[in-house]
Design a protein around this motif. Sequence first.
Motif, PDB file in Angstrom:
ATOM      1  N   PHE A   1      26.860 -50.182  24.239  1.00  0.00           N
ATOM      2  CA  PHE A   1      25.475 -50.115  24.675  1.00  0.00           C
ATOM      3  C   PHE A   1      25.028 -51.451  25.230  1.00  0.00           C
ATOM      4  O   PHE A   1      25.631 -52.479  24.966  1.00  0.00           O
ATOM      5  CB  PHE A   1      24.562 -49.699  23.519  1.00  0.00           C
TER       6      PHE A   1
ATOM      7  N   VAL B   1      21.311 -53.061  25.350  1.00  0.00           N
ATOM      8  CA  VAL B   1      19.922 -52.821  24.947  1.00  0.00           C
ATOM      9  C   VAL B   1      19.150 -54.113  24.790  1.00  0.00           C
ATOM     10  O   VAL B   1      18.336 -54.257  23.900  1.00  0.00           O
ATOM     11  CB  VAL B   1      19.851 -51.984  23.651  1.00  0.00           C
TER      12      VAL B   1
ATOM     13  N   GLU C   1      21.421 -43.661  30.882  1.00  0.00           N
ATOM     14  CA  GLU C   1      20.267 -43.817  30.014  1.00  0.00           C
ATOM     15  C   GLU C   1      20.475 -42.984  28.750  1.00  0.00           C
ATOM     16  O   GLU C   1      21.278 -42.052  28.736  1.00  0.00           O
ATOM     17  CB  GLU C   1      18.996 -43.429  30.749  1.00  0.00           C
TER      18      GLU C   1
ATOM     19  N   LEU D   1      16.252 -45.282  20.104  1.00  0.00           N
ATOM     20  CA  LEU D   1      17.634 -45.558  20.508  1.00  0.00           C
ATOM     21  C   LEU D   1      18.622 -45.176  19.414  1.00  0.00           C
ATOM     22  O   LEU D   1      19.702 -44.662  19.702  1.00  0.00           O
ATOM     23  CB  LEU D   1      17.799 -47.039  20.848  1.00  0.00           C
TER      24      LEU D   1
ATOM     25  N   THR E   1      15.257 -54.132  24.282  1.00  0.00           N
ATOM     26  CA  THR E   1      14.827 -53.597  22.987  1.00  0.00           C
ATOM     27  C   THR E   1      14.848 -54.708  21.943  1.00  0.00           C
ATOM     28  O   THR E   1      14.009 -54.746  21.056  1.00  0.00           O
ATOM     29  CB  THR E   1      15.734 -52.423  22.565  1.00  0.00           C
TER      30      THR E   1
ATOM     31  N   ASP F   1      14.409 -50.481  27.328  1.00  0.00           N
ATOM     32  CA  ASP F   1      13.318 -51.084  26.552  1.00  0.00           C
ATOM     33  C   ASP F   1      12.698 -50.093  25.565  1.00  0.00           C
ATOM     34  O   ASP F   1      11.536 -50.196  25.196  1.00  0.00           O
ATOM     35  CB  ASP F   1      12.242 -51.645  27.485  1.00  0.00           C
TER      36      ASP F   1
ATOM     37  N   LEU G   1      22.448 -47.443  28.133  1.00  0.00           N
ATOM     38  CA  LEU G   1      21.418 -48.452  28.315  1.00  0.00           C
ATOM     39  C   LEU G   1      20.208 -48.118  27.454  1.00  0.00           C
ATOM     40  O   LEU G   1      20.065 -47.005  26.975  1.00  0.00           O
ATOM     41  CB  LEU G   1      21.035 -48.610  29.785  1.00  0.00           C
ATOM     42  N   GLY G   2      19.363 -49.105  27.256  1.00  0.00           N
ATOM     43  CA  GLY G   2      18.248 -48.933  26.340  1.00  0.00           C
ATOM     44  C   GLY G   2      16.911 -48.663  26.977  1.00  0.00           C
ATOM     45  O   GLY G   2      16.055 -48.032  26.376  1.00  0.00           O
TER      46      GLY G   2
END
Length: 187
Positions: A154, A156, A101, A138, A159, A132, A129-130
């Motif tokens: 990444f 994401v 994360e 981010l 997002t 959300d 990872l994003g």
Amino acid sequence: PGSRPLTLEPELGEDFGGLTEWPVENVVKVLCFYHPDDDAALKEQQENTVKRLFTAARRNRLEMLLEIIPSKVGATDDDTAATIIQRFYDIGVYPDWWKLEPMKTKAAWANACDAISRNDPYTRGIVVLGLDAPAAELEESFKTAASFDLVKGFAVGRTIFGDAARKWLAGSLSDEDAIADMVGKYT
């Protein structure tokens, strides 16, 4: 997804024999909501599942990506990810990829990267990872993470598409507007 304790897709089978059908180009990805403060029984159950999956992936010549998300189940600090990473190495799990994360501090990234480098000089790297998270949040995390060679990319998706998808599914956003929203965010 989201199981705690960790459970896997039944199609894999009790012995994970379903992996024999996977092409070698595929990567076995597992998400584990794991925290150093989890009780011993939960840790053991989750660790055993990950160990068995790792063994099956290796037996089938498949790479493995281990995604850990401690923040969803407990408080985190600059040592949390590194502690978890070290624990998995200590029990014999050497993922080809880590999915972590977004961490807010350079110290957290340094600790995580040090734990990986110290244990596995052949790792393929880290994917961020994003969760959300808002794009601005981010972006700050990516700026910090980008200074570490182990960070390779990444993931994401939510997002980019999450808000538009929720609105489109609720019927409050047209196809065209949903596409435009996602294109704008992706760009």
